[in-house]
Design a protein around this motif. Structure first.
Motif, PDB file in Angstrom:
ATOM      1  N   TYR A 142       0.846  -1.190   0.000  1.00 28.63           N
ATOM      2  CA  TYR A 142       0.000   0.000   0.000  1.00 28.63           C
ATOM      3  C   TYR A 142       0.880   1.239   0.000  1.00 28.63           C
ATOM      4  O   TYR A 142       1.865   1.324   0.736  1.00 28.63           O
ATOM      5  CB  TYR A 142      -0.907   0.030   1.231  1.00 28.63           C
ATOM      6  CG  TYR A 142      -1.671   1.331   1.393  1.00 28.63           C
ATOM      7  CD1 TYR A 142      -2.752   1.624   0.570  1.00 28.63           C
ATOM      8  CD2 TYR A 142      -1.293   2.275   2.351  1.00 28.63           C
ATOM      9  CE1 TYR A 142      -3.453   2.814   0.699  1.00 28.63           C
ATOM     10  CE2 TYR A 142      -1.990   3.467   2.492  1.00 28.63           C
ATOM     11  CZ  TYR A 142      -3.070   3.736   1.667  1.00 28.63           C
ATOM     12  OH  TYR A 142      -3.748   4.918   1.791  1.00 28.63           O
TER      13      TYR A 142
ATOM     14  N   SER B  69      -6.332   7.452   1.278  1.00 25.03           N
ATOM     15  CA  SER B  69      -6.233   7.734  -0.154  1.00 25.03           C
ATOM     16  C   SER B  69      -4.961   7.089  -0.667  1.00 25.03           C
ATOM     17  O   SER B  69      -3.886   7.273  -0.090  1.00 25.03           O
ATOM     18  CB  SER B  69      -6.189   9.249  -0.402  1.00 25.03           C
ATOM     19  OG  SER B  69      -6.006   9.526  -1.776  1.00 25.03           O
TER      20      SER B  69
ATOM     21  N   ILE C 160      -6.476  -2.100  -5.856  1.00 32.85           N
ATOM     22  CA  ILE C 160      -7.590  -1.266  -5.397  1.00 32.85           C
ATOM     23  C   ILE C 160      -7.140   0.185  -5.287  1.00 32.85           C
ATOM     24  O   ILE C 160      -6.122   0.488  -4.653  1.00 32.85           O
ATOM     25  CB  ILE C 160      -8.104  -1.751  -4.025  1.00 32.85           C
ATOM     26  CG1 ILE C 160      -8.560  -3.211  -4.115  1.00 32.85           C
ATOM     27  CG2 ILE C 160      -9.247  -0.870  -3.542  1.00 32.85           C
ATOM     28  CD1 ILE C 160      -8.955  -3.817  -2.776  1.00 32.85           C
ATOM     29  N   TYR C 161      -7.923   1.079  -5.893  1.00 32.07           N
ATOM     30  CA  TYR C 161      -7.660   2.520  -5.823  1.00 32.07           C
ATOM     31  C   TYR C 161      -8.607   3.122  -4.788  1.00 32.07           C
ATOM     32  O   TYR C 161      -9.827   2.937  -4.872  1.00 32.07           O
ATOM     33  CB  TYR C 161      -7.874   3.165  -7.196  1.00 32.07           C
ATOM     34  CG  TYR C 161      -6.957   2.607  -8.255  1.00 32.07           C
ATOM     35  CD1 TYR C 161      -5.713   3.197  -8.503  1.00 32.07           C
ATOM     36  CD2 TYR C 161      -7.312   1.478  -8.996  1.00 32.07           C
ATOM     37  CE1 TYR C 161      -4.863   2.676  -9.462  1.00 32.07           C
ATOM     38  CE2 TYR C 161      -6.465   0.942  -9.948  1.00 32.07           C
ATOM     39  CZ  TYR C 161      -5.239   1.550 -10.186  1.00 32.07           C
ATOM     40  OH  TYR C 161      -4.383   1.020 -11.128  1.00 32.07           O
ATOM     41  N   ILE C 162      -8.040   3.830  -3.812  1.00 35.78           N
ATOM     42  CA  ILE C 162      -8.803   4.348  -2.681  1.00 35.78           C
ATOM     43  C   ILE C 162      -8.817   5.873  -2.716  1.00 35.78           C
ATOM     44  O   ILE C 162      -7.760   6.505  -2.841  1.00 35.78           O
ATOM     45  CB  ILE C 162      -8.198   3.867  -1.349  1.00 35.78           C
ATOM     46  CG1 ILE C 162      -8.061   2.338  -1.360  1.00 35.78           C
ATOM     47  CG2 ILE C 162      -9.045   4.318  -0.164  1.00 35.78           C
ATOM     48  CD1 ILE C 162      -7.230   1.793  -0.223  1.00 35.78           C
ATOM     49  N   ASP C 163     -10.008   6.476  -2.612  1.00 39.82           N
ATOM     50  CA  ASP C 163     -10.143   7.936  -2.657  1.00 39.82           C
ATOM     51  C   ASP C 163     -11.132   8.409  -1.600  1.00 39.82           C
ATOM     52  O   ASP C 163     -12.098   7.700  -1.278  1.00 39.82           O
ATOM     53  CB  ASP C 163     -10.636   8.395  -4.038  1.00 39.82           C
ATOM     54  CG  ASP C 163      -9.593   8.203  -5.120  1.00 39.82           C
ATOM     55  OD1 ASP C 163      -8.518   8.820  -5.020  1.00 39.82           O
ATOM     56  OD2 ASP C 163      -9.858   7.427  -6.057  1.00 39.82           O
TER      57      ASP C 163
ATOM     58  N   CYS D 149     -13.504   2.721  -2.642  1.00 40.02           N
ATOM     59  CA  CYS D 149     -12.490   1.793  -3.157  1.00 40.02           C
ATOM     60  C   CYS D 149     -12.955   1.265  -4.512  1.00 40.02           C
ATOM     61  O   CYS D 149     -14.110   0.854  -4.656  1.00 40.02           O
ATOM     62  CB  CYS D 149     -12.282   0.625  -2.202  1.00 40.02           C
ATOM     63  SG  CYS D 149     -11.803   1.094  -0.530  1.00 40.02           S
TER      64      CYS D 149
ATOM     65  N   GLN E 170     -16.642  -1.968  -6.690  1.00 44.33           N
ATOM     66  CA  GLN E 170     -16.674  -0.657  -6.030  1.00 44.33           C
ATOM     67  C   GLN E 170     -17.238  -0.797  -4.623  1.00 44.33           C
ATOM     68  O   GLN E 170     -18.285  -1.394  -4.425  1.00 44.33           O
ATOM     69  CB  GLN E 170     -17.521   0.328  -6.828  1.00 44.33           C
ATOM     70  CG  GLN E 170     -17.624   1.712  -6.185  1.00 44.33           C
ATOM     71  CD  GLN E 170     -18.380   2.698  -7.053  1.00 44.33           C
ATOM     72  OE1 GLN E 170     -17.861   3.231  -8.021  1.00 44.33           O
ATOM     73  NE2 GLN E 170     -19.633   2.939  -6.700  1.00 44.33           N
TER      74      GLN E 170
END
Length: 230
Positions: free
Chosen positions: A69, A81, A101-104, A112, A128
């Protein structure tokens, strides 16, 4: 159990403790087999400035897991993020789970998104997850698509909306919606988590159910001592 730790820490005498918190740390932890099998090593390089923790790297390496991460965590708003890469997670039966996984930040929580999730030879698309926490409850939403039957005009779609309520009792209430889902696909997914003969039998069942498609909606509630649904 072996470890290495280096860094610095400072905290000024201030009304806003979070604003004055500063640190830089590098650490490596080699976990014993009794705690976590697979000669797993945890390592990280992180720092904190202006209420934000910056994870330059956060890794887990072992014979059954390879994950990393990199990103940030807003302490004041409790919002992560960054990008989480699960290069490999081996199950006891030898099957593996892989994803990125892209986390915002999203509203008062976070979102996610994983373009694809691989469960053995099975895969799901556009996963998602939305998490919206508050003091007494957490709202959540999960949805993804299954394109395993390309001969079908539409992808199968799964969506779960719910809440975890933390009051006198812990309660989960949620709805599960399945649209254009193949029964064989459900059985194939279950087989990924089974061992030996059970996995083979489930895969055989999946083949016999491969032409059956269904849509449904389920509402359920549990307080972890009882379960109700309709």
């Amino acid at each position: 159990f072996t470890s290495a730790l280096s860094g610095g820490f400072s905290l000024e005498n201030s009304k806003n403790i979070l604003s004055s918190l500063k640190f830089d740390f590098d650490f490596t932890l080699k976990l014993p087999e009794k705690l976590l099998p697979g000669n797993t090593c945890l390592s990280s390089s992180l720092s904190c400035r202006n209420k934000v923790i910056d994870f330059h790297t956060l890794k887990a390496d072992g014979s059954f897991v390879e994950a990393e991460y990199s990103g940030t965590f807003d302490i004041e708003n409790m919002q992560p993020s960054g990008v989480f890469s699960l290069n490999q997670f081996l199950l006891g039966n030898g099957q593996s789970i892989q994803t990125e996984i892209y986390i915002d930040p999203y509203k008062n929580g976070f979102l996610c998104f994983a373009p694809q999730v691989f469960l053995g030879e099975k895969s799901f698309t556009a996963l998602q997850i939305i998490v919206l926490p508050s003091p007494s409850y957490i709202d959540f939403s999960l949805e993804f698509d299954d394109y395993s039957h390309i001969e079908n005009e539409k992808s199968a779609h799964v969506k779960i909306d719910g809440s975890f309520i933390n009051e006198k009792k812990n309660i989960i209430q949620a709805s599960l919606a399945l649209k254009d889902m193949f029964l064989g696909s459900v059985a194939q997914t279950l087989a990924v988590f089974l061992d030996g003969e059970n996995a083979k039998k489930t895969e055989q069942i999946a083949e016999s159910l491969s032409t059956f498609i269904f849509s449904s909606q389920l509402f359920f509630t549990t307080d972890f001592s009882s379960f109700s649904f309709n």
